[in-house]
Design a protein around this motif. Sequence first.
Motif, PDB file in Angstrom:
ATOM      1  N   GLY A  22      50.179  44.719  47.742  1.00 14.75           N
ATOM      2  CA  GLY A  22      49.450  45.063  48.535  1.00 14.75           C
ATOM      3  C   GLY A  22      48.509  45.438  48.673  1.00 14.75           C
ATOM      4  O   GLY A  22      47.510  46.070  47.273  1.00 14.75           O
ATOM      5  N   GLY A  23      47.296  46.346  50.023  1.00 11.64           N
ATOM      6  CA  GLY A  23      47.199  47.320  49.419  1.00 11.64           C
ATOM      7  C   GLY A  23      45.783  47.568  48.647  1.00 11.64           C
ATOM      8  O   GLY A  23      45.049  46.557  48.850  1.00 11.64           O
ATOM      9  N   THR A  24      44.997  47.700  48.028  1.00  4.81           N
ATOM     10  CA  THR A  24      44.264  48.313  47.239  1.00  4.81           C
ATOM     11  C   THR A  24      43.646  46.343  45.861  1.00  4.81           C
ATOM     12  O   THR A  24      43.169  46.242  45.823  1.00  4.81           O
ATOM     13  N   ASP A  27      43.482  43.770  47.560  1.00  2.00           N
ATOM     14  CA  ASP A  27      41.367  43.454  48.150  1.00  2.00           C
ATOM     15  C   ASP A  27      41.004  43.914  47.392  1.00  2.00           C
ATOM     16  O   ASP A  27      39.601  43.432  47.306  1.00  2.00           O
ATOM     17  N   PRO A  67      38.108  44.772  53.335  1.00  2.00           N
ATOM     18  CA  PRO A  67      38.741  45.199  54.381  1.00  2.00           C
ATOM     19  C   PRO A  67      37.807  46.203  55.702  1.00  2.00           C
ATOM     20  O   PRO A  67      36.909  46.728  55.006  1.00  2.00           O
ATOM     21  N   LEU A 125      43.656  39.248  53.618  1.00  2.02           N
ATOM     22  CA  LEU A 125      43.162  40.114  53.605  1.00  2.02           C
ATOM     23  C   LEU A 125      44.263  40.758  54.713  1.00  2.02           C
ATOM     24  O   LEU A 125      44.975  41.304  55.224  1.00  2.02           O
ATOM     25  N   MET A 126      43.567  40.275  55.962  1.00  2.00           N
ATOM     26  CA  MET A 126      44.148  40.820  57.318  1.00  2.00           C
ATOM     27  C   MET A 126      46.022  40.378  57.112  1.00  2.00           C
ATOM     28  O   MET A 126      46.152  40.759  57.584  1.00  2.00           O
ATOM     29  N   ARG A 128      48.108  39.735  54.924  1.00  2.00           N
ATOM     30  CA  ARG A 128      48.502  40.973  54.314  1.00  2.00           C
ATOM     31  C   ARG A 128      48.639  42.246  55.111  1.00  2.00           C
ATOM     32  O   ARG A 128      49.817  42.713  54.518  1.00  2.00           O
ATOM     33  N   GLU A 129      47.504  42.422  55.461  1.00  2.00           N
ATOM     34  CA  GLU A 129      47.863  43.760  56.278  1.00  2.00           C
ATOM     35  C   GLU A 129      48.604  43.454  56.953  1.00  2.00           C
ATOM     36  O   GLU A 129      49.350  44.412  57.594  1.00  2.00           O
ATOM     37  N   SER A 131      51.845  41.578  57.360  1.00  2.00           N
ATOM     38  CA  SER A 131      52.538  42.157  57.298  1.00  2.00           C
ATOM     39  C   SER A 131      53.023  40.991  55.471  1.00  2.00           C
ATOM     40  O   SER A 131      51.862  39.806  55.629  1.00  2.00           O
TER      41      SER A 131
END
Length: 262
Positions: A22-24, A27, A67, A125-126, A128-129, A131
């Motif tokens: 995840g994370g950058t 993104d 994001p 992205l949302m 994964r953000e 969970s």
Amino acid sequence: MKQRVITAVVALIIFIPIIIIGGTWIDVAALVLGIIGISEILVMKKKLLVSPESILSFLGVSVLIIPDAWMNLLPSYIDRMFLFYVFVILLLLLTVFSKNMFTFDDVGVITLGMLYVGSGFHYFLMARELSLTTLLYALFIVWITDSGAYMFGRTFGKHKLAPHISPNKTWEGSVLGSLAAVIICSIFLILYPINSMGLLTIVIVSALLSIAGQFGDLIESALKRYYDVKDSGKILPGHGGILDRFDSLLLVLPIMHLVGII
């Protein structure tokens, strides 16, 4: 078939670690996928990828995908949709400067394409953000529906679902594929809940998302049929383009937002 399997294995080796980390990483991956996705629409429209309209469309789709944290770098009165609107206006101005070689119809197709691709990957992205489980639920809905529809369709399929758009799809495959997705994904959510949905709600939502995924597939098939192309692109040998692989997800994820999961 061998090429198709090799591509799938290589793609999963790259894709799975990215969604887990995840994370950058995710993104940047979503941005790259979105830019490739809109470029496939531009190629279908026979637009050069180094043209002013292509560059503006890459910027426009990127604004929709990035994001929310990245938007915090801008002044508070500048939001995502305002920036997107700026790029749409620049595309409209291009119709004037190009002396209508680039037309209002072109702007309409590109704008719709940016919204279609950009919104889908933004909710990617949302999800994964929120969970990893939320994103996996969306992926499982799509993968199980697709695989089930293919296998059951080949075994039991007799009645064509949409012969003028996707001649190989059948009602039997569609219904049984959705049934498989509902059963497996409902069990997944019971074991790994992502919110407080009850069993009946989980079943209804899973069925809705499975059907939405199939419509996403058909929408992209209709797009390819309109532009008379077999695949949206060639970046994935044996599988076609990014839109070919993410077509269902681009509709499932916004629906997940609509029903309050994302």
